[in-house]
Scaffold this motif. Sequence first.
Motif, short mmCIF file in Angstrom:
data_model
loop_
_atom_site.label_atom_id
_atom_site.label_comp_id
_atom_site.label_asym_id
_atom_site.label_seq_id
_atom_site.Cartn_x
_atom_site.Cartn_y
_atom_site.Cartn_z
N SER A 1 -32.13 10.52 -24.54
CA SER A 1 -31.02 11.36 -24.09
C SER A 1 -30.85 12.47 -25.12
N ARG A 2 -30.75 13.68 -24.62
CA ARG A 2 -30.77 14.79 -25.56
C ARG A 2 -29.48 14.90 -26.38
N ASN A 3 -28.36 14.83 -25.71
CA ASN A 3 -27.07 15.00 -26.39
C ASN A 3 -26.19 13.79 -26.14
N SER A 4 -25.50 13.37 -27.14
CA SER A 4 -24.48 12.34 -26.89
C SER A 4 -23.29 12.57 -27.82
N VAL A 5 -22.12 12.28 -27.26
CA VAL A 5 -20.87 12.47 -27.99
C VAL A 5 -20.05 11.19 -27.84
N ASN A 6 -19.48 10.74 -28.94
CA ASN A 6 -18.56 9.59 -28.89
C ASN A 6 -17.27 9.98 -29.59
N LEU A 7 -16.16 9.76 -28.93
CA LEU A 7 -14.86 10.02 -29.54
C LEU A 7 -14.06 8.73 -29.46
N SER A 8 -13.51 8.31 -30.58
CA SER A 8 -12.66 7.12 -30.50
C SER A 8 -11.39 7.35 -31.30
N LEU A 9 -10.29 6.95 -30.72
CA LEU A 9 -8.98 7.16 -31.31
C LEU A 9 -8.24 5.83 -31.31
N GLU A 10 -7.75 5.46 -32.47
CA GLU A 10 -6.93 4.25 -32.55
C GLU A 10 -5.57 4.66 -33.08
N TYR A 11 -4.55 4.13 -32.48
CA TYR A 11 -3.20 4.52 -32.86
C TYR A 11 -2.36 3.25 -33.00
N ASN A 12 -1.83 3.08 -34.19
CA ASN A 12 -0.96 1.94 -34.45
C ASN A 12 0.47 2.32 -34.05
N LEU A 13 0.92 1.76 -32.96
CA LEU A 13 2.24 2.13 -32.44
C LEU A 13 3.37 1.41 -33.16
N GLY A 14 3.07 0.42 -33.95
CA GLY A 14 4.11 -0.34 -34.64
C GLY A 14 4.62 -1.47 -33.77
N GLY A 15 5.32 -2.38 -34.40
CA GLY A 15 5.91 -3.50 -33.66
C GLY A 15 4.87 -4.41 -33.05
N GLY A 16 3.70 -4.40 -33.61
CA GLY A 16 2.63 -5.26 -33.08
C GLY A 16 1.78 -4.61 -32.01
N TRP A 17 2.14 -3.37 -31.65
CA TRP A 17 1.40 -2.68 -30.59
C TRP A 17 0.34 -1.74 -31.20
N THR A 18 -0.82 -1.74 -30.61
CA THR A 18 -1.82 -0.72 -30.95
C THR A 18 -2.42 -0.21 -29.65
N ALA A 19 -2.85 1.02 -29.72
CA ALA A 19 -3.50 1.61 -28.54
C ALA A 19 -4.79 2.27 -28.99
N SER A 20 -5.71 2.35 -28.10
CA SER A 20 -6.99 2.98 -28.46
C SER A 20 -7.60 3.64 -27.23
N ALA A 21 -8.42 4.61 -27.51
CA ALA A 21 -9.13 5.31 -26.43
C ALA A 21 -10.52 5.64 -26.92
N VAL A 22 -11.49 5.48 -26.04
CA VAL A 22 -12.88 5.82 -26.38
C VAL A 22 -13.45 6.64 -25.24
N TRP A 23 -14.03 7.77 -25.60
CA TRP A 23 -14.71 8.60 -24.60
C TRP A 23 -16.16 8.75 -25.03
N ILE A 24 -17.04 8.49 -24.10
CA ILE A 24 -18.48 8.53 -24.39
C ILE A 24 -19.13 9.52 -23.43
N TYR A 25 -20.01 10.32 -23.98
CA TYR A 25 -20.77 11.26 -23.14
C TYR A 25 -22.23 11.20 -23.57
N SER A 26 -23.12 11.21 -22.61
CA SER A 26 -24.52 11.43 -22.98
C SER A 26 -25.21 12.17 -21.84
#
Lengths: 320, 749
Positions: free
Chosen positions: B618-643
């Motif tokens: 695959s010629r091009n690939s992009v990975n973005l990952s974001l983790e966010y600690n919301l506090g109070g025991g909560w965390t959120a995350s997002a991952v975007w993958i492209y190739s």
Amino acid sequence: MKKEICVLIIASGLFGLSCSDDLNPTGDFKEKYILNLVMRGDTTLQYATLSSNYSVGGFDPYENTTDPAVSGADIRVWQGDSVYVFEETTVPRSADSRYSGDKIAYKNNSFALERYGRPIEVEVVLPHGKKLKGYSKTPEPIEFDLQNALSVPSEKDFFYFKWNTYEGQVYFEPRFIFNYVVSDGMNKESKTKIVPSRYHEVDGNIEPYFPKPSNNPLFSLSKAALDSAMIDISRGNSQKQNYTIYNAYMEVLVYDKSLTSYYVSTNQALDGFSVKVDATDYTNIEGGLGVFASYRKQSLKVKLLRNYIESFGYKAGVPD
Amino acid sequence: MNRFILRLPFLAVLIITLFFTQNNLRSQQFGKLRGFVSDSLSGEVLAFGNAYIEALKIGAYTDENGAFLINKIPAGKNYSVIISYVGYESKTVNALISSNKITVIKVALNPVGFAMQQIEKIGKKIIGKNATDIGLERIDVRKLEILPKGVEADVFRSLQFLPGVRSTGDVSARYYVRGGASNQNLVLLNGITVYNPFHALGLFSIIDPDMINSVEFYKGGFTSEYGGRLSSVLSIVSKDGNKNNFGLKASSSFLSAKALVEGPVPNGSFMITARKNYSNYVLKKFLNDKEAPVEFYDVSYKLNYANPDMLKNGKFVFFGFLSSDMLDEKDPLREEFKWQNNLIGFRWIQFYDTPLFTEVGISTSGFLGEVKPNLSNALERYNKISDLTMHTDATYIFDSKDELAVGANFKLINSELYLENQKGAVSDVSTSSGNFSLYAKYKFLRSENFGIDVGSRINLTGMNKQGGSFFPEPRISFTYRVIPEIALKGAWGIYQQELATISDENEVISLFEPWVITPDYLKPSRAIHYTGGLEFNFWGNTKFTIEGYYKVLQNLPIVNDKKVFSSDPDLVAGSGESYGWEFLYNINYNRISFTSSYSLSWAFTEVDDWVYYPKYDSRNSVNLSLEYNLGGGWTASAVWIYSSGLPFTQLIGFYDKTYFGSFYDEWYLSLDERPFSILGDKNVGRLPDYHRLDLGVSYKFALFAANFSVDASIINVYDRNNIFYFERDTGERVNMLPFLPTATIKMEL
């Protein structure tokens, strides 16, 4: 915190529309011709089919309703110094064919396989002059292992017929048959019963199992299957004495290597779960596609025991 | 060349003698500090943590045993040593350093709440300045918990977020590293080779993340202690088990249920994990709604014993792992499948009163894969491979901080293979062979801004006749810190692989890759890696790296698709080439962690003078990952993958293929003809681009005496129709995973 979760959910909603890209999986069309000719070792009547490839606008090949069969070709087969010329004819199509009319084919009614392991060759000259060629070698003989069941049944639940081959890894198509005659005093009718290897349960139903072609040089016959076959031939007829049972035969069609390869490529699958994008296609036709091959039939006479036949109420047509 | 190689051991002895002498001369006024870092609650060792003496601005990383050694500390003084680890409270301990002695400290760190997990390791910039670690990724096991889990948290799928690591889609956990095939990746579990590390038709890895203590992943340029594969090394070390209290963890996802039991034993600890699938609902989503009644389980166990009265600073580890997959439709007309891995290992780890560390181990690893056709049309396949491995390693750390590591590895392998290909040709191969190899490497770390790891692996005997004996695999890896914020890194090495798989690259779902010793009619495959890159650390909480690589692959065993006769070879020799650039940017700010990567890569394979793109190019690939600690025991995350699109072979027409039934019938009177696709040149076309967004949210809370963790993920949030493949006979498009919500709940006592 809840607000932040909501933001994430809304953000994801922005992508809520499904999307995809179009894909055109086709490349440039190239003309090819397909020859199918299997030289049969159990008859002199041989048929060949010849067709061309085709393309359709979309992905569905069933959109093509133009018969791709090729007429006007010259087909010759060489075996040793002899040459056999095929003449154009037609054969009926299956009812569900998407093409209309009979199918163009080529036939020869004088070809018999000669000795074992001999080269055979085919050459096709298409109407526009293009040539296709194919080579194969007739099957080597098999030798039945005579130490096994020559007369059945015995006390065993299964009988095994084995054979040895000089050529490894070719396919065999075995079957067990017996001949019988039904006589009602006026008429006599000779019949053949093909005996399943065994019966097995499929979705709660008991079904006969006939072995498929394989490289296994062995045929196992269950006594229960033979019993069922014996019962089957007179089912619904109480006049058992009208049935005369003669000899049985273990028959094996021995494929040559080309036919084995072609058969495996078309009838066998890796398994039901592997997905292969470039499916295997076997051909031994130079300049085209299809197969040129042969098979031979060999038989072993098997004696059905008199007392066994008579236990069903039938007459035994075999000597003691 | 050979004469030079023969002299190498003597040169090595000479160098060692010189450095020992140097060591003794200098060690009069200095002392050493050895430490063992662990979790205060469980006693679990903390690998890759930091130990730092601020007064001297020196420090060291902990190794996979949680041990560190700081040399050349001026003696007769008390030093404050700061021990830090992500997700733990840093601790400062005092250590009195005596002349010519090793002072030993044991430090237990307290884990902190999730909100504090982004604490930076103290002294990280100084300790790692000259680390020769190009191509090396240390996967943070805690990060595995944060990222959207999909169906199951899976370390193999997490690897696919790294630049330079590719997959061929959602439907497989197989990974491809820098243009190499998946069978060129070495997977080690506690140092033992895992031959088929997959569950459920290759959809998931067999490694349960709950059992993992540390993960190291080399994308290339790996140093000489590793051998036997061409492309990458994934080394996973499992947890020891809680040394202080008995514990139970249980969790359940849409796919499987699992449990972990751990606790102390006299002078040690134990851990047992077990996982079993109970639903095929999710599997159907992966398999285009096809029923696949797969049943799988895995079990691992580990026992540690360290009795100081018996053996000071020594530890014995006994480890085992068993995984099994079955697919049986209980129908005599359908085929049955079976896959099994079985690993057992024993290790003796010993730290001495000198800066010497040794490890001796013996292990076995076996894999069995079988397809029983029963009465179906399936082709019979059977593969069994088993190895017995004995190894010994020794590492000595000099006062100058330089390190010398030597080792020996003896491996006996037996492989059995039976398979019939789709042209009726049979492969029936049974081989046994052995490999005895030595390695030695020297790490020059005495300069603060420059580090180099020079070594070689030498195969004294080869498993393959054409490989011959005495084949050296020299390797170099270096780091030069040009200015404190920029490091120049590079690596070069030669690699050999004497095991091959008979796997068809055209299978997009492959049930198993049968392993064989490379047949004697082929030479063993070899690779040369060239890697170079820059690392930028302009701000304390960011990291930006650029790496370029060029890899040459020789004598690649490639399935012979022209095999018609059983006497034809199963494999033919090919070659390969790959190159590319990888960019990685990571920032940790307050409660946010963001990682982005981009890779630009090319891969080629050549067989029979025909060059084509392998299926994972695959010629091009992009990975973005974001983790966010919301506090109070909560965390959120997002991952975007492209190739960008993977290669495929185009259709160039159809023909009506004849399917012969029984030749006892008059075949020509009832011709069974079905359309069959004709394919163009291999892998010339490109599938559409792939991209996908996954979201995850996690909530941890305590209820009664138990801690709970609930994770919810959405795979493919915007329901992108990523194409998996198209049916060549119908043109039907088969897509990968659709929009798929999943959830996991975990309870910990």
